[in-house]
Design a protein around this motif. Sequence first.
Motif: not given
Length: 281
Positions: A95-124
């Motif tokens: 997400c940070a690199t997506g913001a710096v380089f204004r890359s939709a591709w990096l933002w998409a990857i970042g959001i994907y990992y954000v969702m994975l983190s939220l799901i794992r946090f909820t399970l824990l």
Amino acid sequence: MIISLKFLSETNPVCYVSYVLSAYAFTALCANFPRAKKRCRELIHGDEVKIIVRFRRFMNSYKYTSMYLNNREFRARFSLYSGLAVNMFYAVFKCATGAVFRSAWLWAIGIYYVMLSLIRFTLLRNVRITDKKEHNIERKIHEYKSSRMCGIMMFALNIAMTGMTVQMIWRNRGYEYKGYIIYISAMYAFYCLINAIVNVVKFSKINNPILSSAKIISLAGALMSMFALQTAMFSAFGGGEVYQRLMNTITGGVVCTAVLGMAVFTIVWSNRNLKSLERSN
């Protein structure tokens, strides 16, 4: 295969021979996988290999390493913690690199990992809550509700995966690995997929809905890793733009549909067991 792909032209006869031998070797490996797995288990748990025996003794001499070695549920919880840490790091970095380089591709990857983190946090979080409850119907109801919530959150994860897939197809984006890293990445991706499938089957038998859901999430991540590996293989070895787009469309569609199916299955399975428990309560 490495020599053929790296140093020889596509029309070299050696390439065709290596393709045939590689296909044969892979088929033989798949056919003998149950026997090879049984033999590996015998070597790991037996006394034939001295270094494995010493390593097992070392692991058993400490409390937490012994629990990791012998307790399947502890390993599952450890994988949740380590997976959460890795996913959070990737989410922040992308997400940070997506913001710096204004890359939709990096933002998409970042959001994907954000969702994975939220799901794992909820399970824990739900694992910690259920640990404080007694082993009764109320605890089991909470576990199935947590599993259902995981299935619902997988819909959001699927949206993030679809965003990545669309960019891979229409904007010809993908992963790139330099040199021999792609071969290491390929081995790791296949290991993750095989391990995730085995764990889904194993944890479906221990009657712990939260940990079973965690393994389904791992399977979803492994499928996405296989799709990412495909884009990296095309980037490294080519294949033609039309063919790349066709294969990425097929594989991306299969992966997103599979994750959507896992989300629906998790919700339906959890609701069915919840109704059964509520009737018996």
